[in-house]
Design a protein around this motif. Structure first.
Motif, mmCIF file in Angstrom:
data_model
loop_
_atom_site.group_PDB
_atom_site.id
_atom_site.type_symbol
_atom_site.label_atom_id
_atom_site.label_comp_id
_atom_site.label_asym_id
_atom_site.label_seq_id
_atom_site.Cartn_x
_atom_site.Cartn_y
_atom_site.Cartn_z
ATOM 1 N N SER A 34 107.248 32.756 -8.848
ATOM 2 C CA SER A 34 106.228 33.525 -9.594
ATOM 3 C C SER A 34 106.863 34.346 -10.711
ATOM 4 C CB SER A 34 105.413 34.414 -8.645
ATOM 5 O OG SER A 34 106.205 35.460 -8.151
ATOM 6 N N SER A 104 109.714 43.427 -17.135
ATOM 7 C CA SER A 104 109.060 44.382 -16.235
ATOM 8 C C SER A 104 107.908 45.107 -16.920
ATOM 9 C CB SER A 104 110.064 45.413 -15.705
ATOM 10 O OG SER A 104 110.882 44.812 -14.747
ATOM 11 N N ALA A 107 105.082 42.638 -16.911
ATOM 12 C CA ALA A 107 104.562 42.440 -15.552
ATOM 13 C C ALA A 107 103.786 43.656 -15.046
ATOM 14 C CB ALA A 107 105.719 42.123 -14.593
ATOM 15 N N ARG A 113 98.752 40.431 -14.748
ATOM 16 C CA ARG A 113 98.850 40.205 -13.300
ATOM 17 C C ARG A 113 97.603 39.473 -12.792
ATOM 18 N NH1 ARG A 113 103.332 42.279 -11.736
ATOM 19 N NH2 ARG A 113 102.962 41.378 -9.697
ATOM 20 N N GLY A 133 108.601 36.434 -5.182
ATOM 21 C CA GLY A 133 108.183 37.374 -6.217
ATOM 22 C C GLY A 133 108.308 38.810 -5.768
ATOM 23 N N ASP A 135 105.011 40.729 -5.191
ATOM 24 C CA ASP A 135 103.738 41.121 -4.570
ATOM 25 C C ASP A 135 103.128 39.959 -3.802
ATOM 26 O OD1 ASP A 135 103.276 39.488 -6.730
ATOM 27 O OD2 ASP A 135 101.454 40.518 -7.371
ATOM 28 N N ILE A 136 103.942 39.009 -3.396
ATOM 29 C CA ILE A 136 103.375 37.801 -2.776
ATOM 30 C C ILE A 136 102.798 38.136 -1.390
ATOM 31 C CG2 ILE A 136 103.781 35.362 -2.190
ATOM 32 C CD1 ILE A 136 104.199 36.171 -5.187
ATOM 33 N N ASP A 188 109.595 47.997 -11.505
ATOM 34 C CA ASP A 188 108.849 47.113 -10.591
ATOM 35 C C ASP A 188 108.308 47.879 -9.377
ATOM 36 O OD1 ASP A 188 109.492 45.044 -12.298
ATOM 37 O OD2 ASP A 188 111.060 44.191 -11.034
ATOM 38 N N ARG A 191 105.354 50.848 -10.824
ATOM 39 C CA ARG A 191 104.158 50.578 -11.634
ATOM 40 C C ARG A 191 102.903 50.824 -10.787
ATOM 41 N NH1 ARG A 191 105.818 44.425 -11.418
ATOM 42 N NH2 ARG A 191 104.911 43.919 -9.403
HETATM 43 O O1 DC Z 1 112.047 37.223 -9.932
HETATM 44 P P1 DC Z 1 112.389 37.508 -11.402
HETATM 45 O O2 DC Z 1 113.529 38.462 -11.580
HETATM 46 O O3 DC Z 1 112.548 36.265 -12.209
HETATM 47 O O4 DC Z 1 111.082 38.265 -11.952
HETATM 48 C C1 DC Z 1 111.005 38.713 -13.273
HETATM 49 C C2 DC Z 1 110.145 39.954 -13.356
HETATM 50 O O5 DC Z 1 108.787 39.633 -13.102
HETATM 51 C C3 DC Z 1 110.502 41.080 -12.401
HETATM 52 O O6 DC Z 1 111.268 42.095 -13.052
HETATM 53 C C4 DC Z 1 109.195 41.638 -11.953
HETATM 54 C C5 DC Z 1 108.155 40.632 -12.324
HETATM 55 N N1 DC Z 1 107.484 39.995 -11.192
HETATM 56 C C6 DC Z 1 106.371 40.610 -10.704
HETATM 57 O O7 DC Z 1 106.010 41.687 -11.149
HETATM 58 N N2 DC Z 1 105.661 40.007 -9.710
HETATM 59 C C7 DC Z 1 106.039 38.849 -9.188
HETATM 60 N N3 DC Z 1 105.314 38.278 -8.222
HETATM 61 C C8 DC Z 1 107.221 38.217 -9.664
HETATM 62 C C9 DC Z 1 107.920 38.825 -10.666
#
Ligand code: DC
Length: 231
Positions: A34, A104, A107, A113, A133, A135-136, A188, A191
């Motif tokens: 994600s 970030s 995101a 989102r 991710g 917030d999965i 992250d 927020r």
């Molecule tokens: O997993 P990653 O480092 O490639 O993710 C990149 C950015 O995306 C991370 O800094 C936060 C955001 N992100 C998010 O907010 N929600 C997710 N489900 C996945 C990533």
């Protein structure tokens, strides 16, 4: 055998995608990165000059989100799914430190989102999915049968990320990589919309001192236990 949903969340560079990919291959499940989707939207925003180090035109990005189409397609050479932005393979471009420095902030935008979470839920609706991710387990699949929360010290994570970037030829220094990891951890998890938190029913794994194989065996045990409990 019954298929389940596996949610893997955690801070940046905790090795979530490594374990998620391994697990998906082993189980014959779909793997969804994600973070790659948030990175692809960020790359789009950078291309359109909506965002850079100093400014971010959130309204322009939100007004043009309908022009962002993200897909995954299997790369037969690597055996992994590459991310496509509006039909173009952007797998390499989204992994740079420049994108990491902006992602970030992108995101944290609720409209971004909303759009990506809907797409992620659609991809996982048949189960048999491993998604990683932030917030999965809390937002995308709150009913996931197995939730894992990965942690490791910021220094360990920065070292791994530094090696990954230098191995592929990027000219970066360790301090910048560490700073980026610490900044992203902060944004992250602070927020307003869907901050990174461990779901109450997630199992925490600190992999600072685990080999990849030890980590894989541990997660595999959790999968087996989860499947047994469902029977
Ligand atoms: O997993 P990653 O480092 O490639 O993710 C990149 C950015 O995306 C991370 O800094 C936060 C955001 N992100 C998010 O907010 N929600 C997710 N489900 C996945 C990533």
């Amino acid at each position: 055998m019954q298929k389940i949903t596996i949610a893997i969340d955690g801070f940046s560079s905790t090795g979530k995608s490594t374990i998620a990919k391994q697990l998906a291959k082993h189980l014959g499940y779909i793997y969804v990165d994600s973070g790659a989707m948030y990175r692809a939207v960020t790359f789009f925003a950078m291309q359109q000059q909506y965002i850079d180090d100093k400014h971010f035109d959130i309204n322009a990005l939100v007004a043009n989100l309908h022009n962002v189409a993200i897909h995954f397609k299997l790369n037969t050479e690597t055996g992994n799914a590459d991310v496509y932005l509006n039909g173009e393979n952007v797998e390499k471009q989204i992994r740079t430190l420049e994108v990491s420095n902006c992602v970030s902030r992108v995101a944290a935008v609720p409209d971004v989102r909303y759009q990506l979470v809907r797409q992620q839920q659609e991809m996982g609706k048949e189960k048999g999915v491993v998604m990683d991710g932030r917030d999965i387990g809390t937002v995308v699949f709150p009913d996931a049968e197995l939730k894992i929360f990965m942690t490791a010290s910021a220094e360990t994570r920065a070292q791994r990320r530094f090696e990954e970037l230098t191995n592929r030829g990027d000219d970066v220094n360790f301090e910048d990589v560490l700073r980026n990891i610490q900044e992203r951890d902060y944004i992250d998890s602070h927020r307003a919309d869907s901050p990174l938190i461990k779901a109450e029913d997630a199992i925490e794994i600190d992999n600072s001192n685990l080999t990849l194989n030890q980590q894989f065996q541990k997660v595999l045990e959790l999968v087996t236990m989860t499947l047994e409990n469902l029977e």
